[in-house]
Write a protein that holds these residues in place. Sequence first.
Motif, PDB file in Angstrom:
ATOM      1  N   THR A   1       0.835  -1.202   0.000  1.00  0.00           N
ATOM      2  CA  THR A   1       0.000   0.000   0.000  1.00  0.00           C
ATOM      3  C   THR A   1       0.866   1.247   0.000  1.00  0.00           C
ATOM      4  O   THR A   1       1.982   1.254   0.523  1.00  0.00           O
ATOM      5  N   ARG A   2       0.312   2.285  -0.578  1.00  0.00           N
ATOM      6  CA  ARG A   2       0.983   3.585  -0.550  1.00  0.00           C
ATOM      7  C   ARG A   2      -0.023   4.597  -0.018  1.00  0.00           C
ATOM      8  O   ARG A   2      -1.090   4.771  -0.590  1.00  0.00           O
ATOM      9  N   HIS A   3       0.326   5.213   1.079  1.00  0.00           N
ATOM     10  CA  HIS A   3      -0.528   6.225   1.700  1.00  0.00           C
ATOM     11  C   HIS A   3       0.041   7.601   1.382  1.00  0.00           C
ATOM     12  O   HIS A   3       1.232   7.844   1.587  1.00  0.00           O
ATOM     13  N   ARG A   4      -0.828   8.485   0.916  1.00  0.00           N
ATOM     14  CA  ARG A   4      -0.421   9.865   0.650  1.00  0.00           C
ATOM     15  C   ARG A   4      -1.283  10.776   1.517  1.00  0.00           C
ATOM     16  O   ARG A   4      -2.482  10.559   1.655  1.00  0.00           O
ATOM     17  N   PHE A   5      -0.653  11.792   2.065  1.00  0.00           N
ATOM     18  CA  PHE A   5      -1.324  12.704   2.987  1.00  0.00           C
ATOM     19  C   PHE A   5      -1.209  14.124   2.453  1.00  0.00           C
ATOM     20  O   PHE A   5      -0.119  14.579   2.119  1.00  0.00           O
ATOM     21  N   ALA A   6      -2.335  14.800   2.373  1.00  0.00           N
ATOM     22  CA  ALA A   6      -2.346  16.190   1.906  1.00  0.00           C
ATOM     23  C   ALA A   6      -3.225  17.005   2.839  1.00  0.00           C
ATOM     24  O   ALA A   6      -4.420  16.747   2.918  1.00  0.00           O
ATOM     25  N   PRO A   7      -2.630  17.922   3.583  1.00  0.00           N
ATOM     26  CA  PRO A   7      -1.232  18.325   3.512  1.00  0.00           C
ATOM     27  C   PRO A   7      -0.306  17.258   4.111  1.00  0.00           C
ATOM     28  O   PRO A   7      -0.765  16.305   4.734  1.00  0.00           O
ATOM     29  N   ILE A   8       1.006  17.465   3.910  1.00  0.00           N
ATOM     30  CA  ILE A   8       1.971  16.502   4.431  1.00  0.00           C
ATOM     31  C   ILE A   8       1.880  16.453   5.959  1.00  0.00           C
ATOM     32  O   ILE A   8       1.428  17.400   6.602  1.00  0.00           O
ATOM     33  N   LEU A   9       2.325  15.340   6.515  1.00  0.00           N
ATOM     34  CA  LEU A   9       2.271  15.156   7.968  1.00  0.00           C
ATOM     35  C   LEU A   9       3.293  16.053   8.660  1.00  0.00           C
ATOM     36  O   LEU A   9       4.333  16.389   8.093  1.00  0.00           O
ATOM     37  N   PRO A  10       3.016  16.419   9.913  1.00  0.00           N
ATOM     38  CA  PRO A  10       3.949  17.277  10.662  1.00  0.00           C
ATOM     39  C   PRO A  10       5.194  16.494  11.091  1.00  0.00           C
ATOM     40  O   PRO A  10       5.227  15.265  11.036  1.00  0.00           O
ATOM     41  N   THR A  11       6.183  17.230  11.517  1.00  0.00           N
ATOM     42  CA  THR A  11       7.396  16.624  12.080  1.00  0.00           C
ATOM     43  C   THR A  11       7.462  16.946  13.567  1.00  0.00           C
ATOM     44  O   THR A  11       6.726  17.806  14.061  1.00  0.00           O
ATOM     45  N   THR A  12       8.339  16.229  14.257  1.00  0.00           N
ATOM     46  CA  THR A  12       8.545  16.466  15.689  1.00  0.00           C
ATOM     47  C   THR A  12      10.043  16.483  15.971  1.00  0.00           C
ATOM     48  O   THR A  12      10.845  16.137  15.111  1.00  0.00           O
TER      49      THR A  12
END
Length: 137
Positions: A116-127
């Motif tokens: 599977t390929r998951h795409r997130f819009a907007p991109i996920l945050p960083t920590t």
Amino acid sequence: MSVDLPYCVCVKPISSLRQSEMVDEDHVHRLAATIRRAGKWTAPLPVETSTGIVMDGNHRLRAAAVLGLRFLPCVALDYVDPRIRVTHWKTGEPFCVAAIAKRILEDKDLFPYKTTRHRFAPILPTTEIALSLLTAP
């Protein structure tokens, strides 16, 4: 006019997370070494809220286990969230998300590597969370 909802980062016990795809163990160990050198966790795992299924980041989940971490930063999401698009890795065709829960929860069988390929819009945050905080009881 649409307004993008912000993602919420939370910290979850690794024991509550469910790996969804097989991983390349060599890559897991290289990734663990990179994370150890950095001394911090920078990429929260997107996980399905009600099941703990890891949407993306199975290598990071395994690397966290290699490092002895007890908790991980996560972005809790639901597959009906319009910010998520799931496709077959090789074909790019839409992937039936109901099949993910069935296979992982009922059949208890991981998908092959890069299914599977998951795409997130907007991109996920960083920590930037110190690893020492993720090992504490």
